[in-house]
Each structure stands twice: as C-alpha cells, then as structure tokens.
Design a protein around this motif. Sequence first.
Motif, PDB file in Angstrom:
ATOM      1  N   LEU A  93       0.821  -1.207   0.000  1.00 28.39           N
ATOM      2  CA  LEU A  93       0.000   0.000   0.000  1.00 28.39           C
ATOM      3  C   LEU A  93       0.860   1.264   0.000  1.00 28.39           C
ATOM      4  N   LEU A  94       1.969   1.231   0.715  1.00 31.67           N
ATOM      5  CA  LEU A  94       2.867   2.391   0.693  1.00 31.67           C
ATOM      6  C   LEU A  94       3.477   2.577  -0.689  1.00 31.67           C
ATOM      7  N   GLY A  95       3.835   1.476  -1.335  1.00 31.94           N
ATOM      8  CA  GLY A  95       4.361   1.570  -2.696  1.00 31.94           C
ATOM      9  C   GLY A  95       3.327   2.114  -3.661  1.00 31.94           C
ATOM     10  N   ALA A  96       2.093   1.697  -3.511  1.00 35.10           N
ATOM     11  CA  ALA A  96       1.017   2.218  -4.359  1.00 35.10           C
ATOM     12  C   ALA A  96       0.790   3.703  -4.083  1.00 35.10           C
ATOM     13  N   THR A  97       0.881   4.097  -2.829  1.00 34.68           N
ATOM     14  CA  THR A  97       0.732   5.515  -2.475  1.00 34.68           C
ATOM     15  C   THR A  97       1.843   6.335  -3.095  1.00 34.68           C
ATOM     16  N   TRP A  98       3.067   5.841  -3.018  1.00 35.20           N
ATOM     17  CA  TRP A  98       4.213   6.552  -3.584  1.00 35.20           C
ATOM     18  C   TRP A  98       4.076   6.671  -5.100  1.00 35.20           C
ATOM     19  N   THR A  99       3.638   5.595  -5.741  1.00 34.67           N
ATOM     20  CA  THR A  99       3.464   5.612  -7.193  1.00 34.67           C
ATOM     21  C   THR A  99       2.386   6.607  -7.596  1.00 34.67           C
ATOM     22  N   GLN A 100       1.272   6.611  -6.893  1.00 39.02           N
ATOM     23  CA  GLN A 100       0.177   7.516  -7.229  1.00 39.02           C
ATOM     24  C   GLN A 100       0.518   8.970  -6.933  1.00 39.02           C
TER      25      GLN A 100
END
Length: 66
Positions: free
Chosen positions: A33-40
């Motif tokens: 989820l943190l990786g998805a947040t960073w990507t977005q």
Amino acid sequence: MAYAVFAVETIGGIALILGAYTRLVSLAVIPVLLGATWTQSHYRSVISVAFMLYLVYILLIGNLSL
C-alpha cells in the motif's frame, strides 16, 4: 509487477475480511500500500493518495488494537 500487487492486495484483502492472521497479513500488505501511495503521488492524484493513506492508517490501527 501489477499482477503481483493485484495478487497481494486481493489475497490480503480476503484474508482480512475473513479475519485470518490479521496481524501478519496487515504487516505484509502495508509495504504494498505504501508503494502504491508513492506511485500515485507522482501523478498528483490527491484523492487516490488520501485513500491509500487512509487504508494504511486503518491497517495500522487494526494491527495495534489487538
């Protein structure tokens, strides 16, 4: 990479809904989820980033309350 993220989020979500190994699953899903947040965040999608941060918050609170 998208298939791996989809698999982790799907399996993790089902496990959390069923209440199976919630602490372990929530700790495993947080980096995704943190990786998805960073990507977005690179796309400046404020709603998406806020939603992802909300999910991380819920997972952390759920993990710490037990």
